[in-house]
Design a protein around this motif. Structure first.
Motif, PDB file in Angstrom:
ATOM      1  N   GLN A  92     -58.319 -39.594  -2.568  1.00 11.64           N
ATOM      2  CA  GLN A  92     -57.515 -40.686  -3.106  1.00 11.64           C
ATOM      3  C   GLN A  92     -57.555 -41.888  -2.185  1.00 11.64           C
ATOM      4  O   GLN A  92     -57.686 -43.012  -2.618  1.00 11.64           O
ATOM      5  CB  GLN A  92     -56.057 -40.215  -3.238  1.00 11.64           C
ATOM      6  CG  GLN A  92     -55.629 -39.978  -4.666  1.00 11.64           C
ATOM      7  CD  GLN A  92     -54.307 -39.242  -4.727  1.00 11.64           C
ATOM      8  OE1 GLN A  92     -54.223 -38.046  -4.482  1.00 11.64           O
ATOM      9  NE2 GLN A  92     -53.258 -39.947  -5.053  1.00 11.64           N
ATOM     10  N   SER A  93     -57.395 -41.641  -0.895  1.00  9.76           N
ATOM     11  CA  SER A  93     -57.490 -42.762   0.044  1.00  9.76           C
ATOM     12  C   SER A  93     -58.446 -42.366   1.153  1.00  9.76           C
ATOM     13  O   SER A  93     -58.400 -41.249   1.658  1.00  9.76           O
ATOM     14  CB  SER A  93     -56.127 -43.095   0.615  1.00  9.76           C
ATOM     15  OG  SER A  93     -55.483 -41.918   1.030  1.00  9.76           O
ATOM     16  N   LYS A 146     -62.720 -50.711  -0.561  1.00  3.94           N
ATOM     17  CA  LYS A 146     -62.920 -49.393   0.073  1.00  3.94           C
ATOM     18  C   LYS A 146     -63.232 -48.330  -0.979  1.00  3.94           C
ATOM     19  O   LYS A 146     -64.066 -47.449  -0.771  1.00  3.94           O
ATOM     20  CB  LYS A 146     -61.663 -48.970   0.836  1.00  3.94           C
ATOM     21  CG  LYS A 146     -61.680 -49.412   2.274  1.00  3.94           C
ATOM     22  CD  LYS A 146     -60.523 -48.789   3.030  1.00  3.94           C
ATOM     23  CE  LYS A 146     -60.023 -49.779   4.044  1.00  3.94           C
ATOM     24  NZ  LYS A 146     -58.625 -49.722   4.342  1.00  3.94           N
ATOM     25  N   GLN A 147     -62.533 -48.415  -2.112  1.00  5.15           N
ATOM     26  CA  GLN A 147     -62.798 -47.429  -3.169  1.00  5.15           C
ATOM     27  C   GLN A 147     -64.231 -47.529  -3.669  1.00  5.15           C
ATOM     28  O   GLN A 147     -64.879 -46.516  -3.934  1.00  5.15           O
ATOM     29  CB  GLN A 147     -61.819 -47.631  -4.327  1.00  5.15           C
ATOM     30  CG  GLN A 147     -60.482 -46.973  -4.051  1.00  5.15           C
ATOM     31  CD  GLN A 147     -59.551 -47.044  -5.237  1.00  5.15           C
ATOM     32  OE1 GLN A 147     -59.604 -47.985  -6.028  1.00  5.15           O
ATOM     33  NE2 GLN A 147     -58.681 -46.054  -5.372  1.00  5.15           N
ATOM     34  N   PRO A 189     -60.039 -42.838  -8.396  1.00  7.79           N
ATOM     35  CA  PRO A 189     -60.917 -43.881  -7.853  1.00  7.79           C
ATOM     36  C   PRO A 189     -60.575 -45.281  -8.348  1.00  7.79           C
ATOM     37  O   PRO A 189     -61.124 -46.251  -7.841  1.00  7.79           O
ATOM     38  CB  PRO A 189     -62.306 -43.453  -8.342  1.00  7.79           C
ATOM     39  CG  PRO A 189     -62.034 -42.753  -9.630  1.00  7.79           C
ATOM     40  CD  PRO A 189     -60.734 -42.022  -9.410  1.00  7.79           C
TER      41      PRO A 189
END
Ligand SMILES: Nc1ncnc2c1ncn2[C@@H]1O[C@H](COP(=O)(O)OP(=O)(O)O)[C@@H](O)[C@H]1O
Ligand SMILES: [Mg+2]
Length: 262
Positions: free
Chosen positions: A85-86, A143-144, A164
């Motif tokens: 997720q992160s 970042k994703q 995402p």
């Protein structure tokens, strides 16, 4: 041979807490996107991490007939990629370097062809201008996208994407789902994506799994799984599914299910 992913009597969780209990997935096919839906805390991340071998689990998990649960982690990691997720914070690496590292870690080519492949992927994702930016200086959405590039370059057979889209604007949400679909077909892989937006599931998924309290309560085509009944049961909302002017199904939420006790 039977291709695709199947789970039989799959259990997963944490030392003092069972989360996923006796879950069976008849089949997720290659070349298809499966959206995993479920409320917060229903076990979506736990399930994806367990499929990737990152959490304790028991049961059978067949990828093209081979039981992933019996493979050493290093072997399993070649065919299964989990995008969390992160992404971990604070990595002072260039975007390009980070993707090349992921490519080499999975035995990808170290040649000019390999570099060309990385640049083509950045271009496709619309982030080639970020190639020389540092990871720790990117926005959440950027970042994703980089995380997605790192995942795709590893050429998994099973691609697991945990929310995402959560940091992406509307344009990129659509762009990323469209790209994930094209790559899923082109690479003939099995992709499982956690999203919260039911309409994205209706538009972009070939297959939907619905999770509630660690149990799979629905499994099938989007319009079979996403119904007023399942929305009420799983999310506690009163919803309608109606055709828009272009004939595509849309979910509309009218309110919360009323509980006589509360
Ligand atoms: N590392 C952990 N240790 C113990 N319990 C956890 C851990 N991670 C998640 N959980 C618990 O597992 C349940 C499912 O969490 P999670 O899989 O993250 O749900 P979701 O992704 O659907 O929001 C929650 O009750 C959560 O508190
Ligand atoms: Mg989660």
């Amino acid at each position: 041979m039977m291709t695709g992913l199947q789970a039989n009597h799959f259990n997963a969780g944490y030392p003092r807490k069972k989360i996923i209990t006796d879950l069976s997935i008849p089949r997720l096919s290659r070349g298809e996107i499966t959206v995993l839906l479920g409320p917060n805390g229903s076990g979506k991340s736990t399930l994806l991490r367990s499929l990737a071998g990152l959490n304790h689990a028991t049961g059978e998990l067949l990828l093209d007939g081979q039981d992933l649960m019996k493979q050493p982690f290093a072997q399993r990691a070649k065919s299964v990629v989990y995008l969390p997720q992160s992404l971990p914070a604070g990595v002072h690496l260039h975007v390009l370097e980070s993707i090349v590292v992921a490519q080499r870690a999975s035995g990808g080519s170290q040649t000019e062809k390999g570099e060309a492949e990385v640049m083509a992927l950045l271009q496709q994702l619309g982030i080639s201008h970020l190639a020389l930016s540092y990871l720790d200086q990117l926005s959440g959405g950027q970042k994703q996208l980089v995380g997605l590039a790192q995942s795709l370059i590893r050429q998994p057979s099973l691609l697991l994407l945990d929310e995402p889209l959560s940091a992406l604007d509307l344009n990129y949400q659509f762009h990323v789902m469209d790209l994930v679909r094209k790559e899923t077909i082109k690479r003939n892989i099995i992709t499982v994506v956690v999203v919260h937006d039911i309409n994205i599931a209706l538009h972009h998924a070939d297959h939907v799994l619905m999770l509630q309290s660690g149990k799979l309560i629905a499994d099938g085509k989007p319009d079979e799984v996403i119904t007023p009944e399942s929305l009420a049961q799983v999310y506690g909302v009163r919803g309608r599914i109606e055709r828009c002017s272009q004939g595509r199904p849309q979910v509309l939420i009218d309110g919360l299910v009323e509980h006589p006790m509360s």
